[in-house]
Design a protein around this motif. Structure first.
Motif, short mmCIF file in Angstrom:
data_model
loop_
_atom_site.label_atom_id
_atom_site.label_comp_id
_atom_site.label_asym_id
_atom_site.label_seq_id
_atom_site.Cartn_x
_atom_site.Cartn_y
_atom_site.Cartn_z
N LEU A 1 -14.09 21.42 118.18
CA LEU A 1 -14.14 21.58 116.73
C LEU A 1 -14.14 20.25 115.99
CD1 LEU A 1 -11.73 24.62 116.27
CD2 LEU A 1 -14.20 24.57 115.79
N ASN A 2 -13.62 19.21 116.65
CA ASN A 2 -13.59 17.88 116.05
C ASN A 2 -14.75 17.02 116.51
OD1 ASN A 2 -11.00 17.27 114.35
ND2 ASN A 2 -10.41 18.72 115.95
N GLY A 3 -15.72 17.64 117.18
CA GLY A 3 -16.93 16.93 117.59
C GLY A 3 -16.72 15.97 118.75
N LEU A 4 -15.72 16.24 119.57
CA LEU A 4 -15.41 15.37 120.70
C LEU A 4 -15.95 15.94 122.00
CD1 LEU A 4 -11.66 14.67 119.88
CD2 LEU A 4 -13.62 13.20 119.36
N ALA B 1 -6.38 15.52 118.35
CA ALA B 1 -7.83 15.31 118.39
C ALA B 1 -8.36 14.55 117.17
CB ALA B 1 -8.55 16.63 118.55
N TRP B 2 -7.94 14.93 115.97
CA TRP B 2 -8.46 14.29 114.76
C TRP B 2 -7.97 12.86 114.63
CZ3 TRP B 2 -5.86 18.86 115.11
CH2 TRP B 2 -4.50 18.83 114.81
N ARG C 1 -10.93 6.11 117.63
CA ARG C 1 -12.14 5.70 118.37
C ARG C 1 -13.21 5.21 117.41
NH1 ARG C 1 -8.70 7.41 121.02
NH2 ARG C 1 -8.04 5.28 120.87
N GLU C 2 -13.37 5.91 116.28
CA GLU C 2 -14.37 5.50 115.29
C GLU C 2 -14.01 4.16 114.68
OE1 GLU C 2 -14.49 8.93 112.74
OE2 GLU C 2 -15.89 9.98 114.07
N ALA C 3 -12.73 3.93 114.41
CA ALA C 3 -12.29 2.64 113.88
C ALA C 3 -12.53 1.51 114.89
CB ALA C 3 -10.81 2.70 113.50
#
Length: 70
Positions: free
Chosen positions: A24-27, A55-56, A62-64
């Motif tokens: 659901l969090n696109g992982l 997860a969020w 990871r994005e940072a």
């Protein structure tokens, strides 16, 4: 002590919840679970830091990291 059926059902419920939350969090659920479990087993994630493994929060970190490298 759990009987085989009760413990297995509870374990599956937890695993299913983790997998679906990752999705659901696109992982990638496998990458997420591998990283989270490695951090927990190795002690890299302390008890007071477990919220970072949600997860969020994991995704945001990871994005940072990716933005910092780019």
């Amino acid at each position: 002590m759990f009987s085989g059926d009760e413990g297995g059902g509870e374990t599956w419920s937890i695993l299913s919840s983790l997998l679906n939350t990752a999705k659901l969090n696109g992982l990638d659920p496998e990458a997420y679970l591998v990283d989270v479990l490695e951090r927990m087993v190795s002690g890299a994630a302390k008890a007071n830091q477990l919220h970072e493994l949600l997860a969020w929060n994991w995704k945001a970190a990871r994005e940072a990291e990716k933005r910092a490298v780019a």
